[in-house]
Design a protein around this motif. Structure first.
Motif, PDB file in Angstrom:
ATOM      1  N   GLY A 120       0.813  -1.221   0.000  1.00  0.00           N
ATOM      2  CA  GLY A 120       0.000   0.000   0.000  1.00  0.00           C
ATOM      3  C   GLY A 120       0.842   1.264   0.000  1.00  0.00           C
ATOM      4  O   GLY A 120       0.481   2.272  -0.621  1.00  0.00           O
ATOM      5  N   VAL A 121       1.975   1.221   0.698  1.00  0.00           N
ATOM      6  CA  VAL A 121       2.868   2.379   0.714  1.00  0.00           C
ATOM      7  C   VAL A 121       3.480   2.585  -0.679  1.00  0.00           C
ATOM      8  O   VAL A 121       3.504   3.701  -1.205  1.00  0.00           O
ATOM      9  CB  VAL A 121       3.975   2.217   1.778  1.00  0.00           C
ATOM     10  CG1 VAL A 121       4.946   3.389   1.730  1.00  0.00           C
ATOM     11  CG2 VAL A 121       3.357   2.086   3.171  1.00  0.00           C
ATOM     12  N   TYR A 122       3.917   1.500  -1.301  1.00  0.00           N
ATOM     13  CA  TYR A 122       4.501   1.619  -2.645  1.00  0.00           C
ATOM     14  C   TYR A 122       3.461   2.107  -3.651  1.00  0.00           C
ATOM     15  O   TYR A 122       3.764   2.936  -4.526  1.00  0.00           O
ATOM     16  CB  TYR A 122       5.078   0.270  -3.097  1.00  0.00           C
ATOM     17  CG  TYR A 122       6.262  -0.177  -2.266  1.00  0.00           C
ATOM     18  CD1 TYR A 122       7.373   0.640  -2.101  1.00  0.00           C
ATOM     19  CD2 TYR A 122       6.272  -1.426  -1.639  1.00  0.00           C
ATOM     20  CE1 TYR A 122       8.463   0.236  -1.333  1.00  0.00           C
ATOM     21  CE2 TYR A 122       7.363  -1.840  -0.877  1.00  0.00           C
ATOM     22  CZ  TYR A 122       8.450  -1.003  -0.725  1.00  0.00           C
ATOM     23  OH  TYR A 122       9.528  -1.410   0.030  1.00  0.00           O
ATOM     24  N   ALA A 123       2.230   1.589  -3.535  1.00  0.00           N
ATOM     25  CA  ALA A 123       1.168   2.013  -4.458  1.00  0.00           C
ATOM     26  C   ALA A 123       0.931   3.513  -4.330  1.00  0.00           C
ATOM     27  O   ALA A 123       0.779   4.237  -5.328  1.00  0.00           O
ATOM     28  CB  ALA A 123      -0.120   1.242  -4.162  1.00  0.00           C
ATOM     29  N   ARG A 124       0.905   4.003  -3.089  1.00  0.00           N
ATOM     30  CA  ARG A 124       0.655   5.439  -2.884  1.00  0.00           C
ATOM     31  C   ARG A 124       1.841   6.289  -3.346  1.00  0.00           C
ATOM     32  O   ARG A 124       1.656   7.402  -3.841  1.00  0.00           O
ATOM     33  CB  ARG A 124       0.298   5.700  -1.416  1.00  0.00           C
ATOM     34  CG  ARG A 124      -1.074   5.131  -1.055  1.00  0.00           C
ATOM     35  CD  ARG A 124      -1.508   5.342   0.381  1.00  0.00           C
ATOM     36  NE  ARG A 124      -2.860   4.844   0.571  1.00  0.00           N
ATOM     37  CZ  ARG A 124      -3.161   3.608   1.002  1.00  0.00           C
ATOM     38  NH1 ARG A 124      -2.193   2.764   1.322  1.00  0.00           N
ATOM     39  NH2 ARG A 124      -4.429   3.231   1.115  1.00  0.00           N
ATOM     40  N   MET A 125       3.050   5.772  -3.190  1.00  0.00           N
ATOM     41  CA  MET A 125       4.223   6.494  -3.706  1.00  0.00           C
ATOM     42  C   MET A 125       4.094   6.672  -5.221  1.00  0.00           C
ATOM     43  O   MET A 125       4.302   7.774  -5.752  1.00  0.00           O
ATOM     44  CB  MET A 125       5.518   5.738  -3.359  1.00  0.00           C
ATOM     45  CG  MET A 125       5.872   5.742  -1.874  1.00  0.00           C
ATOM     46  SD  MET A 125       7.263   4.627  -1.444  1.00  0.00           S
ATOM     47  CE  MET A 125       8.665   5.590  -2.071  1.00  0.00           C
ATOM     48  N   ALA A 126       3.724   5.587  -5.901  1.00  0.00           N
ATOM     49  CA  ALA A 126       3.595   5.644  -7.362  1.00  0.00           C
ATOM     50  C   ALA A 126       2.465   6.586  -7.765  1.00  0.00           C
ATOM     51  O   ALA A 126       2.579   7.351  -8.740  1.00  0.00           O
ATOM     52  CB  ALA A 126       3.336   4.237  -7.907  1.00  0.00           C
ATOM     53  N   LEU A 127       1.382   6.560  -7.017  1.00  0.00           N
ATOM     54  CA  LEU A 127       0.239   7.422  -7.325  1.00  0.00           C
ATOM     55  C   LEU A 127       0.607   8.899  -7.158  1.00  0.00           C
ATOM     56  O   LEU A 127       0.292   9.740  -8.018  1.00  0.00           O
ATOM     57  CB  LEU A 127      -0.943   7.068  -6.410  1.00  0.00           C
ATOM     58  CG  LEU A 127      -2.186   7.941  -6.594  1.00  0.00           C
ATOM     59  CD1 LEU A 127      -2.777   7.761  -7.991  1.00  0.00           C
ATOM     60  CD2 LEU A 127      -3.239   7.613  -5.531  1.00  0.00           C
ATOM     61  N   ILE A 128       1.253   9.221  -6.052  1.00  0.00           N
ATOM     62  CA  ILE A 128       1.639  10.618  -5.799  1.00  0.00           C
ATOM     63  C   ILE A 128       2.547  11.116  -6.923  1.00  0.00           C
ATOM     64  O   ILE A 128       2.346  12.204  -7.470  1.00  0.00           O
ATOM     65  CB  ILE A 128       2.340  10.742  -4.412  1.00  0.00           C
ATOM     66  CG1 ILE A 128       1.312  10.530  -3.291  1.00  0.00           C
ATOM     67  CG2 ILE A 128       3.043  12.085  -4.270  1.00  0.00           C
ATOM     68  CD1 ILE A 128       1.922  10.384  -1.900  1.00  0.00           C
ATOM     69  N   MET A 129       3.545  10.308  -7.285  1.00  0.00           N
ATOM     70  CA  MET A 129       4.450  10.695  -8.378  1.00  0.00           C
ATOM     71  C   MET A 129       3.679  10.919  -9.675  1.00  0.00           C
ATOM     72  O   MET A 129       3.929  11.886 -10.400  1.00  0.00           O
ATOM     73  CB  MET A 129       5.516   9.618  -8.604  1.00  0.00           C
ATOM     74  CG  MET A 129       6.629   9.607  -7.571  1.00  0.00           C
ATOM     75  SD  MET A 129       7.918   8.384  -7.996  1.00  0.00           S
ATOM     76  CE  MET A 129       8.459   8.995  -9.611  1.00  0.00           C
ATOM     77  N   THR A 130       2.736  10.027  -9.951  1.00  0.00           N
ATOM     78  CA  THR A 130       1.976  10.111 -11.199  1.00  0.00           C
ATOM     79  C   THR A 130       1.116  11.371 -11.235  1.00  0.00           C
ATOM     80  O   THR A 130       1.111  12.105 -12.231  1.00  0.00           O
ATOM     81  CB  THR A 130       1.096   8.855 -11.358  1.00  0.00           C
ATOM     82  OG1 THR A 130       1.946   7.706 -11.351  1.00  0.00           O
ATOM     83  CG2 THR A 130       0.292   8.904 -12.649  1.00  0.00           C
ATOM     84  N   LEU A 131       0.407  11.653 -10.134  1.00  0.00           N
ATOM     85  CA  LEU A 131      -0.467  12.828 -10.126  1.00  0.00           C
ATOM     86  C   LEU A 131       0.335  14.128 -10.138  1.00  0.00           C
ATOM     87  O   LEU A 131      -0.140  15.157 -10.613  1.00  0.00           O
ATOM     88  CB  LEU A 131      -1.416  12.789  -8.925  1.00  0.00           C
ATOM     89  CG  LEU A 131      -2.436  11.646  -8.928  1.00  0.00           C
ATOM     90  CD1 LEU A 131      -3.322  11.729  -7.679  1.00  0.00           C
ATOM     91  CD2 LEU A 131      -3.305  11.670 -10.181  1.00  0.00           C
ATOM     92  N   LEU A 132       1.561  14.085  -9.610  1.00  0.00           N
ATOM     93  CA  LEU A 132       2.419  15.276  -9.626  1.00  0.00           C
ATOM     94  C   LEU A 132       3.292  15.337 -10.879  1.00  0.00           C
ATOM     95  O   LEU A 132       4.116  16.244 -11.013  1.00  0.00           O
ATOM     96  CB  LEU A 132       3.304  15.326  -8.372  1.00  0.00           C
ATOM     97  CG  LEU A 132       2.605  15.658  -7.051  1.00  0.00           C
ATOM     98  CD1 LEU A 132       3.586  15.544  -5.891  1.00  0.00           C
ATOM     99  CD2 LEU A 132       2.007  17.073  -7.097  1.00  0.00           C
ATOM    100  N   ASN A 133       3.086  14.357 -11.778  1.00  0.00           N
ATOM    101  CA  ASN A 133       3.888  14.323 -13.010  1.00  0.00           C
ATOM    102  C   ASN A 133       5.382  14.287 -12.754  1.00  0.00           C
ATOM    103  O   ASN A 133       6.152  14.974 -13.427  1.00  0.00           O
ATOM    104  CB  ASN A 133       3.586  15.562 -13.875  1.00  0.00           C
ATOM    105  CG  ASN A 133       2.407  15.309 -14.786  1.00  0.00           C
ATOM    106  OD1 ASN A 133       2.336  14.266 -15.424  1.00  0.00           O
ATOM    107  ND2 ASN A 133       1.484  16.263 -14.823  1.00  0.00           N
TER     108      ASN A 133
END
Lengths: 307, 307, 307
Positions: free
Chosen positions: C289-302
């Motif tokens: 879950g932590v890794y998924a959220r890291m990837a999501l944050i990076m993606t939404l922040l481009n």
């Protein structure tokens, strides 16, 4: 994996090593300002304790680390039917080390059994509060230069005060420490401490309700709060309470190099007219607490700095 | 040691210097992104105020610093019988600067007396809230280019609104500022402000309950909330409230370069159909608040950046 | 501007790209430890959820970013009559991205409409919780190597469990996924899901109340809590609850390479004697879950990192 659950988890050698590290940090804090870069501390406070929590957070931030957590069970969902064992397994994915305060005695012990990261007991009920003891020892050692050969006065509620019990347990391990135990009769130290610790180890101690009589002999005076609700009746409380209040007048009886400690918060057991006395070190003690926790965090995380 | 307790603690020169610094930060925030490396801000919020707290935290994080603290007295133990004087002495070991919000007027003043670190008043009761005033001044100065020679409308609850009182007190120090004070009769500015400030300094002002009549004259319109419970009876409230609501229709009466400010939170005193008007700057004002606090923190910590 | 409000906001391609990024982070976390330097995440939790909040905070801290926010509506003033639309406009001045949990369905959707920064729905009422779904998918994909061609058992409360609905909706998009839906009759999946999703897309599924019978067929077993209060009467609850408890005995019936997932917190629906089984991955899932959220944050922040 190392944890700190009880003050007696640490051998005298381990304790000395933590205190030495704390003193080195104190001398050159900059040297340690990045030692926890990339590390996270979780502060799991199931009951609020601003002072202790912020001391841990300041310690971790000073080391370059980061902090997450919760400050009360209310603002957390951690308690919603979830066992401490499950919670700590979850937290082990979020942080590298944690400090746990819990109203239930033994909760940090259970946590340590299931944890993937070091657990520091930040207070469990009336039971243990080992980082306060570390703080007390660091304060005494730094100011006097030693932990042996001294007369330590303990004053106030010696029955329920867990910091008093822990400090006695810690200091009987050093040679020639004598205790003057100053309290109302109702609030004397518990039997097990008298018999299984002090008597068993042939420690020199006196139990008294007379602060003024013994004040001149003390090297350290450890003050604690006398809570009204501990007394059987109002009458006793009113009769006795003033005897256990330290003020500027009583301080005249003390040695010039005696130190007054207090785990805080202080209510009225130390008059504010003592605050500016150089021997009053209870606010300095808070600063020592941050250094003690910095050294502890580094030790449990196996981190060091090249000399 | 400098503190900021009241908006009037700052001379016009000190204020101008903080505003200039804020504008420089705004122009090149990256230049300031490490100026507080290794520094810590304590946010001591004895009553919750998310907006103000997060604004301080964002400011400190933008400067490279770190944050610790508490967001309500409930989730802290700081209030358990401990005096503000003792709490701030303790916090002085944990942080380099602090922002305190307290329900009791004067609490930050007491804190400043005993503090080892700069104290910023983040709101004490209905008394002072100096960083809101800094924010208001920065907003006006940045958007109009000056703080003198203007007509400022204040609308809503002028009796209890501390941000209104502070802004008047701050702006009377600049030449040729005229005030239009728009409120129901029950909520006019307090006597002391009328007599000891406006009259005493020969400031040009008008008291009115007619927003529409004076709207065309305004350079700045500072809106505040009119709380129903301030009125003596429901009838008056219903009769009056609409007169003090700003909407797109009324905005047609205003100058093309007038600006509408609001300390927020807004309830219904500004209709949402005003939000997209370029003259509505109450959300920009929030961003200015972060810059103002960054400049203040740097100033109180005596930090600067090579140009 | 991208937001994540519903798990279906992401196309299969976008989802795959986030999962790949998460797996790359997992393989070499150090490479990503400064990608969010200078960025701030706001955690806006209008109802407490320690696990989800700390997972987001750990994710942002792991990326080098910083965190601010509130952990409950009580300790915030954000709810004092202020609309979600206004609050998010304000927060847009304080942070670069936010995660919002709100008791009211749709609140994050409203926030996204007015936000100057990406909004992640961290749970809105019983509605959506897209980062849990991301976590579940990452767990399955990482452990099995794929998201297609498998038999997925869902067990427990399939009527109210939003994580179950989201996971079904997400997995029907991959070829040849078969579902075994195991629940008491009272807690079967909602009609719309049966008719408009499973039937409509010709998905192979079985509804049953017999866990043991179908356990041997499963590649994934997704357990959820059966809350006593969901039952019409105590009698039914007592009669049924044991059938939906997974224990070491029942695990003997399962494939050697089946995985047991659970969104946590677990109460008693998985016996602790399953915890040490290698197929029990519900605590590993937290780390995913932590890794998924890291990837999501990076993606939404481009944001990206050079390979």
């Amino acid at each position: 994996m190392k944890h700190l659950i009880s003050p007696l988890d640490l051998s005298v050698e381990e304790l000395d090593s933590i205190l030495s590290l704390a003193q080195d940090i104190m001398d050159d804090p900059d040297k340690y300002s990045h030692v926890c870069d990339g590390k996270k501390l979780a502060t799991l406070f199931y009951e609020p304790s601003t002072r202790t929590r912020l001391s841990f957070e300041a310690a971790m931030l000073n080391l370059g680390g980061k902090v997450l957590g919760f400050s009360s069970a209310d603002s957390s969902s951690a308690t919603k039917g979830e066992s401490v064992a499950d919670t700590i397994r979850v937290i082990s994915s979020f942080a590298d080390i944690c400090a746990m305060r819990h109203p239930k005695e033994g909760a940090p012990t259970v946590a340590a059994l299931h944890s993937g990261i070091p657990v520091i007991n930040a207070g469990d009920g009336g039971h243990n509060h080992p980082t306060q003891t570390l703080t007390d020892l660091l304060t005494i050692k730094t100011l006097t230069g030693h932990l042996d050969n001294m007369t330590v006065g303990m004053c106030g509620d010696l029955k329920f005060g867990r910091t008093v019990h822990s400090l006695i347990n810690a200091m009987v391990r050093y040679p020639n420490v004598r205790f003057i135990l100053i309290s109302p009769d109702e609030l004397k130290i518990p039997d097990y401490l008298r018999k299984e610790v002090l008597d068993e180890k042939n420690i020199d101690y006196i139990e008294t309700n007379n602060l003024e009589k013994y004040l001149p002999e003390l090297d350290i005076l450890y003050m604690t709060r006398v809570q009204k609700e501990r007394f059987f009746n109002e009458e006793d409380y009113i009769r006795l309470k003033d005897s256990f209040i330290l003020d500027a007048e009583k301080m005249k009886l003390a040695k010039k190099d005696m130190y007054v400690l207090h785990p805080l918060p202080r209510v009225n057991e130390i008059s504010t007219d003592v605050d500016n006395d150089e021997r009053a070190v209870y606010f300095k003690q808070v600063q020592f607490g941050v250094y003690a926790r910095m050294a502890l965090i580094m030790t449990l995380l196996n981190l060091s700095v090249d000399k």
